[in-house]
Motif scaffolding. Structure first.
Motif, short mmCIF file in Angstrom:
data_model
loop_
_atom_site.label_atom_id
_atom_site.label_comp_id
_atom_site.label_asym_id
_atom_site.label_seq_id
_atom_site.Cartn_x
_atom_site.Cartn_y
_atom_site.Cartn_z
N CYS A 108 40.19 30.19 21.79
CA CYS A 108 40.88 31.47 20.58
C CYS A 108 41.00 31.11 19.23
O CYS A 108 41.53 31.93 18.57
CB CYS A 108 42.14 31.85 21.47
SG CYS A 108 43.53 30.77 21.30
N VAL A 109 40.55 29.86 18.80
CA VAL A 109 40.61 29.28 17.52
C VAL A 109 39.58 30.25 16.83
O VAL A 109 38.28 30.27 17.30
CB VAL A 109 40.74 28.01 17.51
CG1 VAL A 109 39.63 27.19 17.51
CG2 VAL A 109 41.39 27.61 15.84
N GLY B 80 39.18 35.37 16.38
CA GLY B 80 40.32 34.68 16.86
C GLY B 80 41.27 34.17 15.76
O GLY B 80 41.07 34.61 14.83
N ALA B 81 41.96 33.26 16.26
CA ALA B 81 43.20 32.80 15.34
C ALA B 81 43.15 31.79 14.35
O ALA B 81 42.15 30.93 14.73
CB ALA B 81 44.52 32.56 16.21
N GLU B 82 43.68 32.00 13.07
CA GLU B 82 43.62 31.08 11.95
C GLU B 82 43.98 29.69 12.44
O GLU B 82 43.34 28.55 12.13
CB GLU B 82 44.12 31.32 10.80
CG GLU B 82 43.43 32.63 9.83
CD GLU B 82 43.31 34.13 10.68
OE1 GLU B 82 44.09 34.15 11.70
OE2 GLU B 82 42.60 34.79 10.15
N ALA B 83 45.31 29.61 13.36
CA ALA B 83 46.01 28.57 13.51
C ALA B 83 46.22 28.34 15.19
O ALA B 83 46.70 29.68 15.57
CB ALA B 83 46.99 28.10 12.92
N VAL B 84 45.96 27.47 15.85
CA VAL B 84 46.40 27.52 17.47
C VAL B 84 47.29 26.01 17.56
O VAL B 84 46.57 24.86 17.31
CB VAL B 84 45.14 27.37 18.29
CG1 VAL B 84 45.69 27.24 19.86
CG2 VAL B 84 44.39 28.57 18.16
N PHE B 85 48.29 26.13 17.95
CA PHE B 85 49.18 24.85 18.11
C PHE B 85 49.62 24.86 19.57
O PHE B 85 50.23 25.65 20.27
CB PHE B 85 50.46 25.18 17.47
CG PHE B 85 50.52 25.21 16.02
CD1 PHE B 85 50.26 24.01 15.22
CD2 PHE B 85 50.46 26.53 15.30
CE1 PHE B 85 50.12 24.19 13.77
CE2 PHE B 85 50.22 26.78 13.94
CZ PHE B 85 50.07 25.60 13.08
N ASP B 86 48.89 23.78 20.25
CA ASP B 86 49.05 23.49 21.62
C ASP B 86 50.12 22.46 22.04
O ASP B 86 49.81 21.61 21.84
CB ASP B 86 47.49 23.39 22.34
CG ASP B 86 47.62 23.11 23.93
OD1 ASP B 86 48.65 23.20 24.53
OD2 ASP B 86 46.73 22.70 24.53
N PHE B 87 51.39 23.04 22.46
CA PHE B 87 52.42 22.30 22.72
C PHE B 87 52.42 21.90 24.32
O PHE B 87 53.64 21.57 24.70
CB PHE B 87 53.74 23.00 22.33
CG PHE B 87 53.80 23.22 20.83
CD1 PHE B 87 54.27 21.82 20.07
CD2 PHE B 87 53.64 24.37 20.23
CE1 PHE B 87 54.39 22.24 18.59
CE2 PHE B 87 53.95 24.29 18.88
CZ PHE B 87 54.13 23.23 18.18
N LEU C 282 41.30 37.27 21.11
CA LEU C 282 40.27 37.81 20.43
C LEU C 282 40.20 39.03 20.22
O LEU C 282 39.91 39.43 18.94
CB LEU C 282 38.89 37.22 21.26
CG LEU C 282 38.58 35.69 21.26
CD1 LEU C 282 37.19 35.78 21.96
CD2 LEU C 282 38.66 35.26 19.97
N GLU C 283 40.65 39.88 21.08
CA GLU C 283 41.07 41.26 20.93
C GLU C 283 42.12 41.59 19.79
O GLU C 283 41.69 42.57 18.91
CB GLU C 283 41.43 41.97 22.34
CG GLU C 283 41.16 43.47 22.70
CD GLU C 283 41.76 43.77 24.03
OE1 GLU C 283 41.07 43.39 24.80
OE2 GLU C 283 42.78 44.10 23.98
#
Ligand code: NAD
Ligand code: ZN
Ligand code: ZN
Length: 346
Positions: free
Chosen positions: A256-257, A236-243, A229-230
């Motif tokens: 964080c998205v 927050g992030a434009e995209a989050v890929f959780d692998f 976030l900081e």
């Protein structure tokens, strides 16, 4: 021939089995290399047998056409290629649209038949496959090519599905820089101008992420969401890929998205993101964010992944093992000691 088979829950054995024969519409492939996916570990630890007879694992298969079954056109003995892992029906509306990964024949929540997870897979000297699953790789090295069949395919599909978010100035978070994630980082860099932030619990994997083009690396911890976030001005992030897909990474993804962001679940760790339909206050899912549970990819995604690799834009890092050494390779993967992808060579 020799095959690495799951004989009982948790038990892998190298066995002598008959070499299979290709039926109508099938190819016999002489396996050049077969990658080990973390999903195999999930299968290995199922408390029940996947099927009655021993199952040859392996769904990341590269090899050579050794024989053609009846009624196969357009392939020759000696052709080199990868095996597309969704053995879909090919005729339903989804398949007709190119969405073979969600083929109607699989029903609502199952996957289309996948080698090594129902039909016998590639951890053997030979494997029989549908001729339609064969994707040529030209003169690519088999060991380098094998991980494209899942590690690249699945990452590519998830990333392609979030392309509207991957704009200049945007941030993409990649959680888990393992077999899939380290290729995913390279695909993000090849396809988009975004800043890539890698998150992993293992410092060695963060080094690999940097080598693969991640701009930033963050250790997974209690403050990871706050740090993202900081880095993104509180949005927050434009995209989050959780692998990874465990509770901690699913929660991190939600926290964080950013608004209108893309949260993609790829890892299959049974994680609970804790999403509710309440107003989007505090650490909950922000307005407009989408969640997609992403499975595999389309045949075209695999063709595109092969093109990226042949152009030198992505390269799966691999550790090579003999087929006979397969059980050890699985143990190392389980201990988190594989850098990139472990690949078995028969
Ligand atoms: P891998 O073991 O090669 O990599 C996992 C990575 O995650 C490692 O770098 C590890 O250090 C990191 N990690 C583990 N726990 C973590 C945590 N709590 N926080 C941050 N990082 C953590 O695994 P892989 O082969 O890349 O597969 C990843 C996941 O994707 C598995 O669950 C697998 O079953 C799944 N998968 C899904 C699909 C699909 O179609 N959805 C396809 C293939 C694999
Ligand atoms: Zn897999
Ligand atoms: Zn179909």
């Amino acid at each position: 021939m020799r095959a690495l088979q799951l004989t009982e829950p948790g038990r892998l054995e190298l066995r002598e089995v008959p070499t299979p024969e290709p039926g109508p519409g099938q190819l016999l492939i002489r396996v050049g290399a077969s990658g080990i996916c973390h999903s195999d570990l999930h299968v290995l630890h199922l408390p029940f047998k996947v099927r009655e007879e021993p199952l040859t694992l392996g769904h990341e298969i590269a090899g050579t056409v050794a024989a053609l079954g009846p009624h196969v056109e357009g392939r020759e003995i000696g052709d080199r290629g990868l095996i597309y892992l969704c053995w879909s029906c090919g005729i339903c509306p989804e398949c007709a649209s190119g969405n073979e990964n969600v083929c109607r024949a699989a029903g609502r929540t199952a996957m289309p038949p996948c080698p090594g997870l129902g039909p016998d897979g590639g951890m053997a000297e030979y494997v029989v496959v549908p001729a339609t699953s064969f994707v040529p790789i030209g003169d690519m090295d088999f060991v380098a090519a094998a991980p494209l069949a899942d590690a690249a395919l699945t990452s590519y599909h998830a990333i392609r599905g979030a392309r509207d978010q991957l704009r200049p100035g945007a941030t993409a978070v990649v959680i888990g820089a393992g077999g899939l994630g380290h290729v995913g980082i390279q695909i993000l860099r090849a396809l988009s101008p975004v800043r890539v932030v890698a998150v992993d619990s293992d410092p060695g994997k963060l080094e690999l992420a940097a080598e693969c083009g991640a701009h930033e690396g963050l250790p997974a911890g209690d403050d990871t969401a706050a740090r993202i976030l900081e880095m993104t001005g509180g949005r927050g992030a434009e995209a989050v890929f959780d692998f990874v897909g465990v509770d901690a990474t699913a929660r991190l993804s939600v926290e964080c998205v950013g608004p209108n962001g893309a949260y993609r679940m790829i890892g299959l760790g049974d994680g609970d993101p804790g999403i509710t339909a309440g107003p989007a206050g505090g650490p909950g899912l922000p307005w407009g964010a989408t969640v997609r549970k992403s499975y595999g990819g389309t045949r075209r995604d695999l063709i595109d992944s092969v093109a990226l690799a042949r152009e030198g834009r992505i390269l799966a890092r691999t550790e090579q093992f003999a087929l006979a050494d397969g059980a050890r390779a699985y143990a190392l993967l389980e201990q988190g000691r594989i850098r990139g992808r472990a690949v078995l060579v028969p």
